[in-house]
Design a protein around this motif. Structure first.
Motif, PDB file in Angstrom:
ATOM      1  N   PRO A  90       1.045  -1.203   0.132  1.00 13.69           N
ATOM      2  CA  PRO A  90      -0.405   0.190  -0.456  1.00 13.69           C
ATOM      3  C   PRO A  90       0.817   1.209  -0.477  1.00 13.69           C
ATOM      4  O   PRO A  90       0.401   1.852  -0.294  1.00 13.69           O
ATOM      5  CB  PRO A  90      -1.158   0.076   1.211  1.00 13.69           C
ATOM      6  N   LEU A  91       2.126   1.065   0.814  1.00 15.52           N
ATOM      7  CA  LEU A  91       2.822   2.756   1.139  1.00 15.52           C
ATOM      8  C   LEU A  91       3.502   2.434  -0.494  1.00 15.52           C
ATOM      9  O   LEU A  91       3.340   4.198  -0.913  1.00 15.52           O
ATOM     10  CB  LEU A  91       4.272   2.498   1.411  1.00 15.52           C
ATOM     11  N   ARG A  94       0.773   4.407  -2.749  1.00 15.73           N
ATOM     12  CA  ARG A  94       0.338   5.614  -2.264  1.00 15.73           C
ATOM     13  C   ARG A  94       1.810   6.270  -3.005  1.00 15.73           C
ATOM     14  O   ARG A  94       1.226   7.359  -3.892  1.00 15.73           O
ATOM     15  CB  ARG A  94       0.571   5.450  -0.472  1.00 15.73           C
ATOM     16  N   TYR A 136       2.298   0.062  -9.099  1.00 18.21           N
ATOM     17  CA  TYR A 136       3.268   0.077  -8.710  1.00 18.21           C
ATOM     18  C   TYR A 136       4.492   1.182  -9.313  1.00 18.21           C
ATOM     19  O   TYR A 136       5.041   1.709  -8.818  1.00 18.21           O
ATOM     20  CB  TYR A 136       3.837  -1.050  -7.654  1.00 18.21           C
ATOM     21  N   GLU A 191      -5.964   7.246   0.687  1.00 19.01           N
ATOM     22  CA  GLU A 191      -6.374   6.488   2.268  1.00 19.01           C
ATOM     23  C   GLU A 191      -7.582   5.398   1.362  1.00 19.01           C
ATOM     24  O   GLU A 191      -7.351   4.540   1.779  1.00 19.01           O
ATOM     25  CB  GLU A 191      -6.772   7.351   2.463  1.00 19.01           C
ATOM     26  N   GLU A 194      -4.978   2.736  -0.756  1.00 16.39           N
ATOM     27  CA  GLU A 194      -4.040   1.721   0.756  1.00 16.39           C
ATOM     28  C   GLU A 194      -4.899   0.776   1.382  1.00 16.39           C
ATOM     29  O   GLU A 194      -4.671  -0.091   1.453  1.00 16.39           O
ATOM     30  CB  GLU A 194      -3.490   2.375   1.294  1.00 16.39           C
ATOM     31  N   ARG A 195      -6.032   0.900   1.839  1.00 22.12           N
ATOM     32  CA  ARG A 195      -6.861   0.080   2.463  1.00 22.12           C
ATOM     33  C   ARG A 195      -7.482  -0.919   1.619  1.00 22.12           C
ATOM     34  O   ARG A 195      -7.665  -1.825   1.811  1.00 22.12           O
ATOM     35  CB  ARG A 195      -8.095   1.557   2.798  1.00 22.12           C
ATOM     36  N   THR A 198      -4.527  -3.234   1.449  1.00 26.78           N
ATOM     37  CA  THR A 198      -4.310  -3.861   2.351  1.00 26.78           C
ATOM     38  C   THR A 198      -4.915  -5.390   2.497  1.00 26.78           C
ATOM     39  O   THR A 198      -5.166  -6.180   3.115  1.00 26.78           O
ATOM     40  CB  THR A 198      -4.058  -3.204   3.807  1.00 26.78           C
TER      41      THR A 198
END
Length: 220
Positions: A90-91, A94, A136, A191, A194-195, A198
């Protein structure tokens, strides 16, 4: 200019990488260097270099004075790698999102449709890998991307096993999550992206925790 040996070793590494990622060579399978040399009409030197490349990729394990095998994971090792992926992918997403081009986002949309239309696990696996790594790919180059590529390689066989287990209507949730990720990317909502990602990774981990038989691989 690349040497002949480097060209040959790259060609061997690419062929083996495809065989491993496609499942043609299973975890724990012995890799016999003399057979590879004969198959590719090469000496042992480029074969050994090809195997070193794949060791770096996480796809091959070499034991000094013993031989080489397709890398395998125990259930505990695989679950640990999934837990790492849940934290760091997730990082990376982002970091990538602000730099994705309209063409790349359009391709992500195409891939979601292609995955939903795919008729077999092999096709789904290739499309799924392209989808995530493309999402990514716009992040600045660095250690994080290298780690994630290696984790994708080492867990490939177990993702395939999961896809086999849930093929059919159970993949509907996977397809929905892909669409939600693209929607969040399009809206620039890091956000939310990422959520969703995950949870997407965690769901596979939880399924693999229920199936220890997937990890029963031995060396030949």
């Amino acid at each position: 200019m690349e040497s002949t040996s480097t060209v040959v070793s790259t060609r061997i590494a690419e062929a083996l990488r495809e065989q491993i990622l496609s499942g043609e060579m299973a975890p724990g399978a012995r890799i016999r260097q003399e057979e590879l040399a004969e198959e590719f009409g090469a000496s042992r030197i480029p074969v050994r270099e090809a195997l070193r490349i794949l060791v770096t990729d996480g796809l091959v394990t070499m034991v000094s004075n013993t031989g080489a095998w397709v890398s395998s994971l125990s259930q505990a090792e695989c679950i640990e790698q999934y837990l790492i992926r849940e934290r760091i992918e997730p990082l990376l997403l982002r970091e990538s999102m602000p730099h994705l081009s309209p063409a790349q986002i359009s391709r992500l949309v195409e891939l979601t449709g292609a995955m939903e239309s795919s008729k077999d696990v092999a096709t789904f696996m290739k499309l799924d890998r392209e989808f995530h790594l493309l999402a990514y790919s716009a992040a600045p180059n660095g250690t994080l991307a290298e780690i994630i590529h290696r984790l994708w390689n080492t867990t490939a066989h177990y993702r395939r096993a999961y896809s086999e287990m849930v093929r059919g209507t159970s993949l509907d949730v996977t397809h929905l999550e892909h669409r939600l990720i693209v929607d969040a990317i399009t809206r620039g909502d890091a956000e939310d992206a990422e959520r969703t990602l995950t949870g997407h990774i965690a769901r596979t981990r939880r399924e693999l925790e229920k199936h220890p038989e997937v990890f029963e691989v031995g060396r030949d």
